[in-house]
Design a protein around this motif. Structure first.
Motif, PDB file in Angstrom:
ATOM      1  N   UNK A  50      -5.160  10.513 -10.898  1.00 43.28           N
ATOM      2  CA  UNK A  50      -5.475   9.129 -10.527  1.00 43.28           C
ATOM      3  C   UNK A  50      -6.975   8.905 -10.350  1.00 43.28           C
ATOM      4  N   UNK A  51      -7.721  10.006 -10.128  1.00 44.76           N
ATOM      5  CA  UNK A  51      -9.169   9.854  -9.915  1.00 44.76           C
ATOM      6  C   UNK A  51      -9.968  10.502 -11.032  1.00 44.76           C
TER       7      UNK A  51
ATOM      8  N   UNK B 163       2.202 -11.845  -8.240  1.00 36.47           N
ATOM      9  CA  UNK B 163       2.046 -10.960  -7.083  1.00 36.47           C
ATOM     10  C   UNK B 163       2.738  -9.616  -7.303  1.00 36.47           C
ATOM     11  N   UNK B 164       2.057  -8.557  -6.880  1.00 30.77           N
ATOM     12  CA  UNK B 164       2.696  -7.241  -6.826  1.00 30.77           C
ATOM     13  C   UNK B 164       3.268  -7.088  -5.419  1.00 30.77           C
ATOM     14  N   UNK B 165       4.578  -6.869  -5.336  1.00 26.89           N
ATOM     15  CA  UNK B 165       5.208  -6.825  -4.018  1.00 26.89           C
ATOM     16  C   UNK B 165       5.270  -5.419  -3.436  1.00 26.89           C
ATOM     17  N   UNK B 166       5.478  -4.397  -4.286  1.00 27.98           N
ATOM     18  CA  UNK B 166       5.539  -3.033  -3.757  1.00 27.98           C
ATOM     19  C   UNK B 166       4.913  -2.059  -4.740  1.00 27.98           C
ATOM     20  N   UNK B 167       4.328  -0.993  -4.178  1.00 26.01           N
ATOM     21  CA  UNK B 167       3.792   0.110  -4.987  1.00 26.01           C
ATOM     22  C   UNK B 167       4.270   1.407  -4.327  1.00 26.01           C
ATOM     23  N   UNK B 168       4.778   2.333  -5.145  1.00 29.82           N
ATOM     24  CA  UNK B 168       5.261   3.613  -4.597  1.00 29.82           C
ATOM     25  C   UNK B 168       4.882   4.763  -5.525  1.00 29.82           C
ATOM     26  N   UNK B 169       4.153   5.747  -4.971  1.00 31.61           N
ATOM     27  CA  UNK B 169       4.034   7.025  -5.660  1.00 31.61           C
ATOM     28  C   UNK B 169       5.395   7.710  -5.619  1.00 31.61           C
ATOM     29  N   UNK B 170       5.741   8.433  -6.688  1.00 33.98           N
ATOM     30  CA  UNK B 170       6.964   9.230  -6.616  1.00 33.98           C
ATOM     31  C   UNK B 170       6.738  10.314  -5.560  1.00 33.98           C
ATOM     32  N   UNK B 171       7.659  10.463  -4.585  1.00 35.46           N
ATOM     33  CA  UNK B 171       7.363  11.340  -3.441  1.00 35.46           C
ATOM     34  C   UNK B 171       7.197  12.813  -3.804  1.00 35.46           C
ATOM     35  N   UNK B 172       7.874  13.273  -4.866  1.00 32.83           N
ATOM     36  CA  UNK B 172       7.751  14.688  -5.219  1.00 32.83           C
ATOM     37  C   UNK B 172       7.047  14.899  -6.556  1.00 32.83           C
ATOM     38  N   UNK B 173       6.735  13.829  -7.267  1.00 34.50           N
ATOM     39  CA  UNK B 173       6.072  13.946  -8.568  1.00 34.50           C
ATOM     40  C   UNK B 173       5.041  12.823  -8.691  1.00 34.50           C
ATOM     41  N   UNK B 174       3.954  12.910  -7.880  1.00 29.73           N
ATOM     42  CA  UNK B 174       3.072  11.751  -7.699  1.00 29.73           C
ATOM     43  C   UNK B 174       2.174  11.424  -8.890  1.00 29.73           C
ATOM     44  N   UNK B 175       2.322  12.149 -10.026  1.00 29.00           N
ATOM     45  CA  UNK B 175       1.669  11.663 -11.247  1.00 29.00           C
ATOM     46  C   UNK B 175       2.361  10.399 -11.740  1.00 29.00           C
ATOM     47  N   UNK B 176       3.501  10.101 -11.143  1.00 31.73           N
ATOM     48  CA  UNK B 176       4.258   8.905 -11.515  1.00 31.73           C
ATOM     49  C   UNK B 176       4.183   7.899 -10.379  1.00 31.73           C
TER      50      UNK B 176
ATOM     51  N   UNK C 273       0.859  -1.179   0.000  1.00 30.60           N
ATOM     52  CA  UNK C 273       0.000   0.000   0.000  1.00 30.60           C
ATOM     53  C   UNK C 273       0.900   1.236   0.000  1.00 30.60           C
ATOM     54  N   UNK C 274       0.459   2.296  -0.676  1.00 29.83           N
ATOM     55  CA  UNK C 274       1.139   3.585  -0.568  1.00 29.83           C
ATOM     56  C   UNK C 274       0.096   4.680  -0.677  1.00 29.83           C
ATOM     57  N   UNK C 275       0.352   5.771   0.033  1.00 31.65           N
ATOM     58  CA  UNK C 275      -0.554   6.912   0.034  1.00 31.65           C
ATOM     59  C   UNK C 275       0.041   7.998  -0.850  1.00 31.65           C
ATOM     60  N   UNK C 276      -0.843   8.674  -1.591  1.00 31.98           N
ATOM     61  CA  UNK C 276      -0.415   9.805  -2.421  1.00 31.98           C
ATOM     62  C   UNK C 276       0.235  10.857  -1.520  1.00 31.98           C
ATOM     63  N   UNK C 277       1.425  11.366  -1.870  1.00 34.31           N
ATOM     64  CA  UNK C 277       2.115  12.264  -0.938  1.00 34.31           C
ATOM     65  C   UNK C 277       1.416  13.584  -0.676  1.00 34.31           C
ATOM     66  N   UNK C 278       0.610  14.089  -1.629  1.00 32.09           N
ATOM     67  CA  UNK C 278      -0.039  15.391  -1.417  1.00 32.09           C
ATOM     68  C   UNK C 278      -1.528  15.271  -1.134  1.00 32.09           C
ATOM     69  N   UNK C 279      -2.146  14.221  -1.626  1.00 33.10           N
ATOM     70  CA  UNK C 279      -3.604  14.074  -1.446  1.00 33.10           C
ATOM     71  C   UNK C 279      -3.850  12.792  -0.659  1.00 33.10           C
ATOM     72  N   UNK C 280      -3.980  12.999   0.664  1.00 30.23           N
ATOM     73  CA  UNK C 280      -3.988  11.843   1.564  1.00 30.23           C
ATOM     74  C   UNK C 280      -5.145  10.889   1.331  1.00 30.23           C
TER      75      UNK C 280
END
Length: 374
Positions: free
Chosen positions: A324-325, A262-275, A222-229
């Motif tokens: 993303x939405x 299996x997907x093991x990890x998911x990461x939003x880019x911390x400063x460019x979360x469109x990626x 799991x990962x949370x969007x860095x700017x839009x919680x």
């Protein structure tokens, strides 16, 4: 793949993490940590990403990662996070959680603090019975851990005992945890559920539960969007990427066909979360790009598969809609690039910071790409 450097390390790598940069830093990240699993002697290692002074005429980067120091770790490394510039919190398959300190003056690692059997099945005091600690997340000085035993622990780096333990938080295995905000965490479990926990509440019950419809596919990351919680991404056993809006509904906003295992990890880019980046047991590492002008962008890597996915979303009335939405069909395009063209064994972990990507595999190798957005 001239902008990717590889290092063969003779151990299966379960976790890779960039050391966080100081707030005002302008340079790219230079140090990362790895943890291993499924080896007789598992290790936590600190690496230098390579010598930037070796940049060629065109600015391309030469030099491979080199080992600065390492230390033995008891059990498989299940997860790890930097607490700050010097300390790393490591979750073990034995149920123990350890803070390791990196001494940069003499390049050594030492165990700073250890919570033995923070996770356990029967009794914390018996010689056996430890349950794997599967996930850890840090917001210095607070550390939250989750485990196979369905337990959630809240520790503080400066305190010997747990600040709070929710013993029967889940009847199934908790696989991962992230902070939503300073007082709220979000967990994912082995029956396809996301749960939000408010740490201010004394009740040992989640404040909200979300779940995948139907098959109850185990969620691994799991990962949370860095700017839009309110925007959360999860991945699980079926390799699908799920995007959730936790302000509404109890189901994912979109389900995206992704990996073949299996997907093991998911990461939003911390400063460019469109990626967003995902890695999988199938040996692939995908870069998902939702930035709007996809068609005009240079491709990041010329090899590897590429496809454009069309997403369907529920409609929403809000002034600022994250890509993303988005429910505007012209924006519902996404470019997906597999950053590993010749995939073989599982890619267990990745981390992105600035222009740099690091990932580790069961093929006993670590890879650094320092020009993600070149």
């Amino acid at each position: 793949m001239e902008d990717v450097s590889a290092k063969f390390v003779s151990q299966k790598i379960s976790r890779t993490r960039w050391r966080p940069l100081p707030a005002a830093a302008l340079q790219p990240p230079d140090l990362f940590a790895t943890g291993s699993w499924d080896n007789e002697d598992n290790r936590i290692s600190i690496w230098s990403a390579g010598d930037l002074g070796n940049a060629g005429l065109n600015g391309e980067y030469h030099g491979e990662p080199h080992l600065l120091c390492d230390i033995q770790h008891n059990g498989d490394v299940m997860d790890m996070q930097f607490l700050d510039q010097e300390r790393i919190v490591v979750a073990s398959s034995t149920g123990t959680v350890t803070i390791f300190r990196h001494h940069q003056n003499n390049q050594t690692l030492s165990a700073d603090h250890r919570w033995a059997k923070a996770h356990y099945h029967v009794d914390q005091d018996t010689s056996c019975g430890g349950a794997a600690c599967t996930g850890v997340v840090c917001s210095n000085p607070e550390i939250v851990t989750v485990g196979e035993d369905g337990r959630i622990n809240l520790f503080r780096a400066d305190q010997k005992d747990a600040v709070r333990t929710i013993d029967n938080a889940d009847s199934s295995t908790l696989h991962a945890v992230t902070f939503l905000r300073t007082t709220e965490i979000l967990t994912v479990n082995s029956i396809g559920q996301l749960k939000i926990w408010d740490l201010r509440q004394q009740r040992n019950e989640p404040s909200q539960i979300f779940s995948l419809a139907g098959d109850r596919v185990p969620l691994h990351c799991v990962d949370r969007h860095p700017n839009q919680q309110h925007i959360v991404a999860t991945g699980g056993q079926d390799g699908m990427l799920s995007i959730w809006d936790i302000r509404q509904g109890t189901m994912p906003v979109s389900l995206l066909n992704a990996h073949e295992a299996e997907m093991w990890e998911v990461h939003f880019h911390p400063s460019d979360p469109d990626h967003l980046f995902t890695c999988s047991e199938d040996g692939s590492l995908w870069h998902w790009d939702t930035s709007t002008n996809v068609s005009e962008k240079p491709s990041f890597l010329h090899q590897g598969g590429r496809s454009t996915a069309y997403l369907s979303h529920s409609t929403m009335n809000q002034s600022v809609v994250s890509a993303w939405l988005s429910n505007d069909p012209t924006k519902d395009r996404m470019e997906i690039t597999n950053l590993i063209p010749n995939q073989t064994l599982s890619v267990n972990s990745l981390d992105v910071l600035g222009p740099c990507l690091v990932y580790g595999t069961d093929a006993e190798a670590i890879y650094v790409n320092r020009q993600l957005f070149a």
